[in-house]
Design an enzyme around this catalytic site. Structure first.
Site, PDB file in Angstrom:
ATOM      1  N   GLN A 286     140.538  44.003  20.181  1.00  9.68           N
ATOM      2  CA  GLN A 286     140.575  44.295  21.615  1.00  9.68           C
ATOM      3  C   GLN A 286     140.941  43.038  22.403  1.00  9.68           C
ATOM      4  OE1 GLN A 286     140.630  46.906  23.534  1.00  9.68           O
ATOM      5  NE2 GLN A 286     140.614  48.247  21.743  1.00  9.68           N
ATOM      6  N   SER A 287     141.924  42.297  21.902  1.00  9.52           N
ATOM      7  CA  SER A 287     142.272  41.012  22.497  1.00  9.52           C
ATOM      8  C   SER A 287     143.035  41.159  23.816  1.00  9.52           C
ATOM      9  CB  SER A 287     143.126  40.222  21.511  1.00  9.52           C
ATOM     10  OG  SER A 287     143.815  39.179  22.174  1.00  9.52           O
ATOM     11  N   ASN A 288     142.526  40.501  24.833  1.00 10.37           N
ATOM     12  CA  ASN A 288     143.215  40.462  26.124  1.00 10.37           C
ATOM     13  C   ASN A 288     144.412  39.515  26.069  1.00 10.37           C
ATOM     14  OD1 ASN A 288     141.249  42.138  27.542  1.00 10.37           O
ATOM     15  ND2 ASN A 288     139.860  40.418  27.189  1.00 10.37           N
TER      16      ASN A 288
END
Ligand SMILES: *Cc1c(COP(=O)(O)O)cnc(C)c1O
Length: 340
Positions: free
Chosen positions: A83-85
């Protein structure tokens, strides 16, 4: 020490691409201030940087992708938690610049569901592969493997977030502090402290900007992750390289770095904390501003705790940096509704 003009002019010599909407707004939070019962709280809205839902990676990418473009890369490579921004904003940056983007993500507890940031990576045209490694620190090998695959296709890869690129990413946050200080000056406010979530680039950039401009604020970093290495050493490495790159007459030591792992929560990186989710709801219900559970909710829980302990005085003025991350919310609905 430098003036804002001098800092901007030195940083302007570095390669940079334009990705975001700046300046981001700064707002007083009267109802949150009252609810916390401590310092006066302002929020710096770096969730509003404009690039595919925004966030702190936009300012960093202007310089790290700037390095890639400078090296004539045609494929940008990223990697982190699923879930990397960072990966989402990198995918958007690549799309905007007409470059290819390949991403390696950890096969963690959110990698199965194409929700939140993973959905956005796909919509933005990045090719995403999941890698079976225990933590994102082990991803470096995978990213280098992707880079060598790209080279064998006759293309020129650039791995965006590796340690030697952090000082460039941090330049974006030296500039953010300059921007914030001008905004607070215009409001007739002085800043006693800045609080934000950081584990690699954001806080060193702010520490640098704060010191080089002589603002005299205290910079509190709330860590989202516990690294296997010493975070103060890592930050000092970034700070010393920034000194070199900009040719300023400044020295940093461990005293300049305040960063706490106390608000990550018992389950660690990538999992919600109870206090973080409570803080997220408090911000939402008092100010109508949405935080995320993995970074900014935890950062606000840190601010609230520091206010309770008197580390942030009730007569002080604090700027809370909203570093973004909100698309990840939609991968954590169960946890946020208390059903997980
Ligand atoms: C990546 C991220 C951070 C941490 O940024 P650093 O570069 O490690 O300082 C904080 N908040 C959000 C929302 C992020 O995506």
């Amino acid at each position: 020490m430098l003036t804002v003009y001098e800092l901007r002019s030195r940083i302007s010599k570095l390669p940079r691409v334009s990705l975001g909407h700046f300046p981001t707004p700064i707002e007083f939070c009267p109802r949150l201030t009252e609810a916390v019962g401590g310092p006066r709280i302002f929020i710096k809205r770096d969730d509003c940087t404009g690039l595919a839902f925004g966030g702190n990676k936009t300012r960093q990418l202007e310089f790290t992708v700037g390095q890639g473009v400078h090296h004539e890369a045609d494929v940008l490579i990223g990697g982190a938690g699923s879930q990397s921004n960072h990966c989402r904003q990198l995918s958007a940056a690549a799309a905007k610049l007409g470059l290819e983007c390949r991403i390696a993500v950890v096969e963690d507890h959110k990698a199965e569901e194409s929700k939140g940031n993973l959905l956005l990576d796909d919509l933005l045209g990045a090719s995403v592969q999941t890698v079976d490694v225990p933590t994102q620190e082990e991803l470096d090998v995978a990213k280098e493997q992707v880079a060598s695959d790209v080279r064998s296709e006759g293309k020129n890869p650039f791995v965006v977030m590796k340690p030697e690129n952090r000082p460039y990413g941090a330049m974006g946050y030296a500039l953010a502090v300059a921007e914030m200080s001008e905004q607070m000056d215009a409001l007739g406010e002085r800043v006693d402290a800045i609080v934000g979530c950081s584990g690699s680039c954001t806080q060193p950039g702010m520490i640098f900007g704060n010191k080089v401009l002589g603002l005299g604020a205290r910079v509190y970093g709330i860590a989202p992750i516990e690294w296997s290495y010493d975070i103060k050493d890592a930050f000092l490495g970034v700070l010393n390289r920034m000194v070199e790159l900009l040719g300023v007459d400044l020295a940093f030591d461990r005293e300049d770095v305040w960063n706490s792992p106390d608000y990550i929560g018992s389950e660690g990186y990538g999992y919600c904390s109870e206090a973080g989710n409570e803080a997220l709801r408090l911000m939402a219900t008092t100010e109508g501003v949405i935080l995320d559970p993995i970074y900014t909710g935890k950062a606000l829980s840190g601010l609230i705790d520091l206010a309770k302990k008197g580390e942030l005085g009730s007569d002080e003025t604090v700027v809370f940096l909203h570093t973004g991350g909100t698309p990840a919310l939609f991968a954590y609905t169960e946890e946020l509704l208390g059903k997980a």
